[in-house]
Design an enzyme around this catalytic site. Sequence first.
Site, PDB file in Angstrom:
ATOM      1  N   HIS A 168      80.809 -14.726  59.227  1.00 26.08           N
ATOM      2  CA  HIS A 168      80.212 -13.644  60.010  1.00 26.08           C
ATOM      3  C   HIS A 168      79.118 -12.969  59.212  1.00 26.08           C
ATOM      4  CE1 HIS A 168      82.146 -10.336  57.772  1.00 26.08           C
ATOM      5  NE2 HIS A 168      83.249 -11.068  57.758  1.00 26.08           N
ATOM      6  N   CYS A 187      87.429 -13.284  55.186  1.00 26.81           N
ATOM      7  CA  CYS A 187      86.404 -14.121  55.804  1.00 26.81           C
ATOM      8  C   CYS A 187      85.243 -14.331  54.833  1.00 26.81           C
ATOM      9  CB  CYS A 187      85.902 -13.478  57.089  1.00 26.81           C
ATOM     10  SG  CYS A 187      87.143 -13.444  58.398  1.00 26.81           S
TER      11      CYS A 187
END
Length: 431
Positions: free
Chosen positions: A390, A406
Amino acid sequence: MKPLVVLFLTGALIWAFLKLYPTAGEPETQAAQSAGLEQQRTDADAPRERAPREVDDGGLFAPTAPGDNPFVDPVVDAEKGPEARQLGRLLAQERLSEASNYAKREADLLPVWAPEAIQAFSASLGTGELEAAREHAKKAHGAGLTEGPALDLLRAALRAGPFPLSDAGAGRGPIELGMELALHLQAARKAVLAESWAAAEEHFSAAMLGELSAPWPTDRLVLQRWSDEINAFQKRHRWSRQGDWPHVEMRVEQDDSLIALRKRFLAENPGLPMSTGLIAHANDLGEMIHPGDTLRIPTEPVEVITDVSSRWLVYTIGGSVAYATQVGVGREGEETLEGTFEVGHKREEPPYWPKGKEMVPYGSPENPLGTRWLGWRFPGQEKDTSYGYHGTWDPESIGKAASEGCVRMLNADVEFLYEILPAGATNVVRS
């Protein structure tokens, strides 16, 4: 009575003396021990042992926990020890003068041929002094460098042998690996100057992937320099319809769109993931396609490799690096999940679901996900994991362990990855 007391005290003194100096009255035993020590010193068949010592490596090789360090044996393995790794690192990162000085300084802890061989290698690649390099190479040969990858790589540096070697990567210790990566970088830059883009891709890919897998710590500035070079020339190769890369041609029909072309390609090439963005960037398209256009569609598999320890991502097509960039990873206690995944659901302007809390919409100051999301799923599964790639609103966190697990990227980088990385493509996350 007094004689008995004197006799008793005398005996006690003799007993104490023998306890304190047990060998004083055993000359044969003492002589035997001395002879044994002398035999250890002069026995030519006994293995040579070197006492372990600290290496001046700038703190690169931090001590590991007991039982985890393969180099705790006092007999130093000169081919694979910390000195060899540091020397390989300097060579691979093109710090040739430092490598030459380091090899001379640590000569007693390196293979006996290493100081002269590295002098020859560095002179050839660094200064171009071939005559001096050849003299050092002769001395290295006399010191025992008579066969193996190091000799073949030195010959290549002296322009007396082929490169790349036919057994690329096989049987390489750290020193040989460093030599090989340095030669790849030299060949890559020559190929760029000659506008031989496929050759540049081959050599730069070998250098980048070799460095990310090498047994030494990576250097952020070095990886950034190589990434900038790769991303620049790939605009003339992988991201240009004039590039020399494997493809099939597809003709744009009336009322066709990139979505229709992608569906037609997938029907003809089942099992090969494709995205409209990959088609567009491979053909350097603008906003529109026109009937009668012929587009070139890449036919090699796409894969992303994220190296958590170096905090770097490389995007490969057919095993060659087409794009590379720095990323952020999970912080301590929220480490990034490692393994082999497929790219799952992709989403623009993603909402954020914090653990145990309400959904946070895109655009909220409490949503850290940036402009794009690419989920990860285990192969064969329909549901994504909670991990993914992301963007971020905190560019200072790139290159750091700061996320909740992440892999975060600059928004511009994740937007490009979003377009060129098809759903279903392989995604490898490793240390």
